[in-house]
Design a protein around this motif. Structure first.
Motif, short mmCIF file in Angstrom:
data_model
loop_
_atom_site.label_atom_id
_atom_site.label_comp_id
_atom_site.label_asym_id
_atom_site.label_seq_id
_atom_site.Cartn_x
_atom_site.Cartn_y
_atom_site.Cartn_z
N LEU A 56 39.45 -57.57 -49.64
CA LEU A 56 38.14 -57.15 -50.10
C LEU A 56 37.21 -58.23 -50.29
O LEU A 56 37.69 -59.34 -50.69
N SER A 57 35.84 -58.13 -49.76
CA SER A 57 34.93 -59.22 -49.90
C SER A 57 34.92 -59.31 -51.61
O SER A 57 35.06 -58.59 -52.34
N LEU A 58 34.10 -60.39 -51.93
CA LEU A 58 33.95 -60.59 -53.34
C LEU A 58 32.97 -59.43 -54.08
O LEU A 58 33.36 -58.93 -55.07
N LYS A 59 32.16 -59.07 -53.31
CA LYS A 59 31.17 -57.94 -53.84
C LYS A 59 31.97 -56.66 -54.08
O LYS A 59 31.87 -56.20 -55.11
N ILE B 143 35.36 -56.64 -54.67
CA ILE B 143 36.04 -56.87 -55.78
C ILE B 143 35.44 -56.74 -57.13
O ILE B 143 35.76 -56.09 -58.27
N TYR B 144 34.21 -57.19 -56.98
CA TYR B 144 33.29 -56.82 -58.22
C TYR B 144 33.19 -55.58 -58.50
O TYR B 144 33.29 -54.95 -59.56
N PHE B 145 32.78 -54.48 -57.51
CA PHE B 145 33.00 -52.98 -57.54
C PHE B 145 34.08 -52.55 -58.18
O PHE B 145 34.16 -51.52 -58.99
N LEU B 146 35.22 -53.19 -57.70
CA LEU B 146 36.67 -52.75 -58.25
C LEU B 146 36.90 -53.04 -59.57
O LEU B 146 37.23 -52.24 -60.62
N ILE B 147 36.26 -54.27 -60.07
CA ILE B 147 36.25 -54.53 -61.49
C ILE B 147 35.43 -53.66 -62.40
O ILE B 147 36.07 -53.22 -63.43
N ILE B 148 34.40 -53.39 -61.93
CA ILE B 148 33.61 -52.28 -62.67
C ILE B 148 34.31 -50.95 -62.62
O ILE B 148 33.88 -50.09 -63.38
N THR B 149 35.16 -50.57 -61.76
CA THR B 149 35.82 -49.29 -61.59
C THR B 149 36.81 -49.26 -62.84
O THR B 149 36.82 -48.41 -63.55
N TYR B 150 37.51 -50.59 -62.80
CA TYR B 150 38.43 -50.47 -63.98
C TYR B 150 37.57 -50.44 -65.38
O TYR B 150 38.20 -49.64 -66.48
N GLY B 151 36.61 -50.97 -65.64
CA GLY B 151 35.87 -50.87 -66.68
C GLY B 151 35.51 -49.73 -66.95
O GLY B 151 35.46 -49.15 -68.17
#
Length: 204
Positions: free
Chosen positions: A108-111, A113-121
């Motif tokens: 995954l690109s960094l962007k 990964i950011y969206f995956l992070i907010i998915t877990y959020g």
């Protein structure tokens, strides 16, 4: 948007959308719509958020892209998380987004990964709504680990705060204290609300 300068963010996104619409650049436009939806949700302009959710949906129907589709599913989830009456509508969108991101074959690109992070959020927010401390902690700890490993520090203060809240509710006061202190000291996530909340929780 990430610096919480929402008025300026709206101005720049609207200019960018005008340019992309004039060029009929489908993928650029879909990505811009999806990013702008995040600003609309953050500023509680939910009518405008819905308008752009529908626009992005139509574009991705015509020009499918799985990772942009996953981001859009996440925007739907956060749209529904704004209203306690429709909170549980978010579940299927969060699950769809997570499955696409974690099963994607290429890194995954960094962007993304950011969206995956907010998915877990988002899963953490649902768990907080249900009062399930263990799920709150697990979801936000996963988000924290992804952020620390990738160097994507956006929303890291919020995830430390939320994980700390779950730990405090579960009686894990030492670990909760560690998380609140970390939330206070992340320069790359300048959320005064997250820092103030972490400080108040330490006082509590």
């Amino acid at each position: 948007n990430h610096l919480y300068k929402h008025e300026s963010s709206v101005e720049h996104f609207e200019k960018a959308i005008d340019i992309a619409e004039a060029r009929a650049a489908a993928m650029e436009l879909a990505e811009l719509y999806i990013d702008f939806i995040g600003v609309c949700v953050n500023t509680k302009k939910l009518g405008k958020a819905w308008e752009y959710l529908e626009k992005a949906d139509k574009l991705l129907e015509a020009f499918p892209n799985p990772l942009l589709y996953a981001r859009l599913q996440l925007r739907y989830a956060y749209y529904y998380l704004q209203d306690s009456l429709f909170y549980f509508n978010a579940v299927e969108f969060l699950v769809d987004a997570k499955n696409i991101f974690v099963n994607h074959e290429a890194p995954l690109s960094l962007k993304n990964i950011y969206f995956l992070i907010i998915t877990y959020g988002g899963f953490g927010e649902l768990a907080a709504f249900n009062g399930v401390e263990e799920d709150i902690i697990d979801a936000h700890q996963t988000a924290i680990e992804l952020g620390e490993q990738s160097g994507v520090s956006i929303r890291l203060a919020w995830n430390y705060l939320s994980a700390g809240n779950g730990l405090m509710s579960a009686g894990e006061l030492e670990l909760a204290t560690e998380h609140f202190k970390k939330a206070q000291n992340i320069e790359q996530d300048p959320s005064t609300i997250a820092i103030a909340s972490a400080t108040a929780n330490l006082g509590y």
